[in-house]
Design an enzyme around this catalytic site. Structure first.
Site, short mmCIF file in Angstrom:
data_model
loop_
_atom_site.label_atom_id
_atom_site.label_comp_id
_atom_site.label_asym_id
_atom_site.label_seq_id
_atom_site.Cartn_x
_atom_site.Cartn_y
_atom_site.Cartn_z
N SER A 103 67.70 32.10 40.17
CA SER A 103 67.46 30.66 41.34
C SER A 103 66.21 30.28 40.88
O SER A 103 65.72 29.20 41.17
CB SER A 103 66.68 31.14 42.77
OG SER A 103 68.23 32.25 43.18
N GLU A 129 55.34 35.71 30.03
CA GLU A 129 55.20 34.54 28.98
C GLU A 129 55.63 32.90 29.98
O GLU A 129 56.64 33.06 30.51
CB GLU A 129 55.63 34.50 28.16
CG GLU A 129 54.94 35.43 26.99
CD GLU A 129 55.93 36.27 26.45
OE1 GLU A 129 56.65 35.88 27.01
OE2 GLU A 129 55.42 36.83 25.88
#
Length: 190
Positions: A103, A129
């Protein structure tokens, strides 16, 4: 072998797989959802002319923590470090693979650029990251589901798990988003 929800719960109940804090509702069919902590590291783009992985660059990033109750805003094209809310501890015969949430990926959020593998023996927060590849800013709310950790059973226990002497475990026990320590074992070919 990828662990199922049943196997994940068994490893956690036996105390072999550590997740703190643990919330059973985050266990999925073959992964555990991970949540975003409230600390981030942003890049100081004016401190250095370039990034050199062979050099220690202490002022490359700065710690940032949004005001309690506020999100962190990740702008288009921006790259920052975040971390999981949870602390993970893996025994010598289990490894992890961090994946993004579908999502969030559909909104343009990348959870990790390359470092999604968690070695057997690792203990600490997982550094994320985070990149925004969308054309609009994305709000990142501390505590939100940010990814999922799949756990893999090794065919045999690792002879030298992460954290063992001589392995070069630069991030063992890390707390919060941890900047790169690539300079500590950087090798150049001659």
């Amino acid at each position: 072998m990828l662990l199922s929800d049943r196997d994940l719960r068994a490893e956690i109940s036996a105390g072999r797989l550590g997740i703190d804090p643990f919330d059973d509702s985050l266990v999925q069919p073959s992964s555990v959802d991970v949540r975003l902590d409230c600390m981030f590291r942003v890049f100081n783009n004016t401190r250095y002319t370039h990034i050199d992985p062979a050099q220690r660059q202490d002022e490359l990033t700065s710690a940032v923590e949004p005001t309690k109750g506020d999100p962190f805003v990740l702008h288009p094209g921006e790259f920052v470090l975040g971390s999981t809310l949870e602390i993970f501890s893996l025994p010598g015969d289990l490894a992890g693979r961090l994946e993004g949430k579908s999502s969030l990926g559909r909104l343009g959020l990348l959870t990790h650029s390359t470092a999604g593998f968690i070695d057997p023996g690792f203990s600490g927060h997982i550094t994320l990251e985070l990149s925004n590849v969308a054309n609009l800013p994305i709000t990142l709310w501390p505590g939100m589901k940010i990814g999922q950790l799949c756990i893999l059973k090794l065919t045999s226990p690792s002879e030298h798990p992460y954290g063992s002497s001589g392995v070069g475990s630069k991030y063992q026990g890390q707390r919060g988003p941890t900047p790169s320590r690539s300079y500590q074992n950087f090798i150049r070919s001659t």
